[in-house]
Design an enzyme around this catalytic site. Structure first.
Site, PDB file in Angstrom:
ATOM      1  N   LYS A   1      -9.459   1.906  -9.343  1.00  0.00           N
ATOM      2  CA  LYS A   1      -9.899   2.027  -7.988  1.00  0.00           C
ATOM      3  C   LYS A   1     -10.828   3.011  -7.932  1.00  0.00           C
ATOM      4  O   LYS A   1     -10.807   4.255  -8.535  1.00  0.00           O
ATOM      5  CB  LYS A   1      -8.612   2.497  -7.217  1.00  0.00           C
TER       6      LYS A   1
ATOM      7  N   THR B   1     -13.055   0.785  -3.440  1.00  0.00           N
ATOM      8  CA  THR B   1     -12.356   1.153  -2.124  1.00  0.00           C
ATOM      9  C   THR B   1     -13.123   1.830  -1.311  1.00  0.00           C
ATOM     10  O   THR B   1     -14.383   2.197  -1.452  1.00  0.00           O
ATOM     11  CB  THR B   1     -10.977   2.038  -2.538  1.00  0.00           C
TER      12      THR B   1
ATOM     13  N   GLU C   1      -6.169   5.107  -8.956  1.00  0.00           N
ATOM     14  CA  GLU C   1      -7.490   5.718  -8.493  1.00  0.00           C
ATOM     15  C   GLU C   1      -8.093   6.597  -9.477  1.00  0.00           C
ATOM     16  O   GLU C   1      -7.316   7.373  -9.850  1.00  0.00           O
ATOM     17  CB  GLU C   1      -7.553   6.199  -7.059  1.00  0.00           C
TER      18      GLU C   1
ATOM     19  N   ASP D   1       0.918  -1.145  -0.172  1.00  0.00           N
ATOM     20  CA  ASP D   1       0.099   0.002  -0.176  1.00  0.00           C
ATOM     21  C   ASP D   1       1.010   1.120  -0.095  1.00  0.00           C
ATOM     22  O   ASP D   1       1.170   1.834   1.042  1.00  0.00           O
ATOM     23  CB  ASP D   1      -0.852  -0.040   1.384  1.00  0.00           C
TER      24      ASP D   1
ATOM     25  N   PHE E   1     -11.851  -1.466   4.635  1.00  0.00           N
ATOM     26  CA  PHE E   1     -11.059  -0.815   5.466  1.00  0.00           C
ATOM     27  C   PHE E   1     -10.911  -1.140   6.949  1.00  0.00           C
ATOM     28  O   PHE E   1     -12.210  -1.188   7.535  1.00  0.00           O
ATOM     29  CB  PHE E   1     -11.242   0.596   5.514  1.00  0.00           C
TER      30      PHE E   1
END
Length: 326
Positions: free
Chosen positions: A133, A157, A97, A18, A179
């Site tokens: 994303k 996400t 993203e 990440d 998350f």
């Protein structure tokens, strides 16, 4: 000699970096990597990435962009350039993203995803190495559904609840990123506690519930735990399809010598039929889940802020350019 916790974990779960820190990715050599606007902005602030920024700006100018559009195009090109550099170091996929300000606009999200893929194609990167994303709003999930139908793989996400996970499964998205740490943070503040035992960690339990639901119903969408606060959280989800972990925690896991065993085990109960969640049901469940509702919006706001910071950084870097003067 016992192998490191990281080495043991890699036998149970696909580990994803990440990070947009190329040095860290080169060190840990994960199969996949994820990025987001905050990570891109942080990486862009590092002196060693100056050439990438200048090249992105030059390319945007050569394409004919000016003024505000020039900076926005530079950000998209820079985001893809980081992805290209990451893919030189890994064998798998990089998550890139879409601009978070498009999170409630299905058609704009689809269009931006295709723009990013076209940029990757310019650099010779095949589509199967990219995960687009997108935030797990209803509109974002519907954009992912359309993209997946065209063979464009997506990573959904900012996912905090089972209702979001169900909608993603209905959309047949490739991967979701529930998350962990942000859920823990929210509950610690809401319940005014300093810590939870790992077996009661609300973030860990949320991912376990989603994982169990997916496996029980034969859902093919991959589950990738994200946003970790500690190695204990990471190891509590050993056995998950994937885990995306920041470099500082990867380094700690490399030093840990404890024995690691699978905590999530896929079991199917023969219950493969599910009823699709409607937009009204999704909105209702989201609005009645204060944690998920607040964290989804604050996550989107945070990514927009990070992109705005990158916008400012680029304006400061290239402010002498007459086209950027007010």
């Amino acid at each position: 000699m016992t192998s490191s916790a990281l080495s043991q974990l890699k036998t149970l779960t696909t580990i994803v970096a990440d990070s947009s820190d190329l040095t860290a990715i080169e060190k840990f050599r994960p199969l996949d990597a994820t990025t987001n606007p905050s990570l891109i902005t942080a990486a862009a602030s590092q002196p060693e990435n100056k050439t990438l920024i200048e090249d992105a700006y030059t390319q945007a100018k050569q394409e004919g962009y000016t003024a505000d559009a020039l900076i926005e195009r530079t950000i998209d090109i820079l985001t893809v350039k980081f992805g290209v550099e990451i893919l030189k170091l890994i064998e798998g996929r990089v998550s890139t993203e879409v601009d978070a300000s498009l999170s409630y606009d299905t058609q704009a999200t689809i269009a931006k995803a295709k723009e990013l893929l076209a940029l990757y194609a310019q650099y010779g990167i095949e589509q199967n190495h990219i995960l687009i994303k997108i935030a797990s709003t209803w509109e974002g999930i519907q954009a992912a559904k359309a993209l997946e139908a065209e063979g464009i793989h997506c990573n959904l996400t900012l996912l905090f609840g089972l209702h979001q996970a169900k909608a993603c499964a209905d959309a047949k998205v490739t991967l979701i990123s529930p998350f962990v740490g942000r859920i823990l943070d929210w509950y610690k503040k809401a319940e005014n506690v300093t810590a939870y035992p790992i077996e009661k960690d609300p973030g860990v339990l949320s991912v376990k519930a989603i994982y169990d639901y997916y496996k029980a119903h034969g859902i093919q969408t991959e589950v990738m735990g994200a946003s970790f606060r500690s190695v204990d959280q990471v190891l509590a989800l050993a056995g998950c399809d994937l885990l995306t972990v920041a470099p500082n925690l990867l380094a700690q896991l490399e030093q840990e010598q404890r024995h690691v065993t699978a905590q999530l085990i896929a079991t199917q109960h023969g219950q493969n039929a599910t009823t699709e969640i409607s937009q009204a049901e999704f909105k209702d469940q989201l609005e009645h889940d204060l944690m998920a509702f607040q964290l989804l919006q604050s996550g989107i706001d945070g990514f927009i802020k990070a992109r705005d910071q990158l916008n400012l950084l680029l304006r400061q870097s290239f402010g002498e350019d007459a086209e950027l003067q007010p």
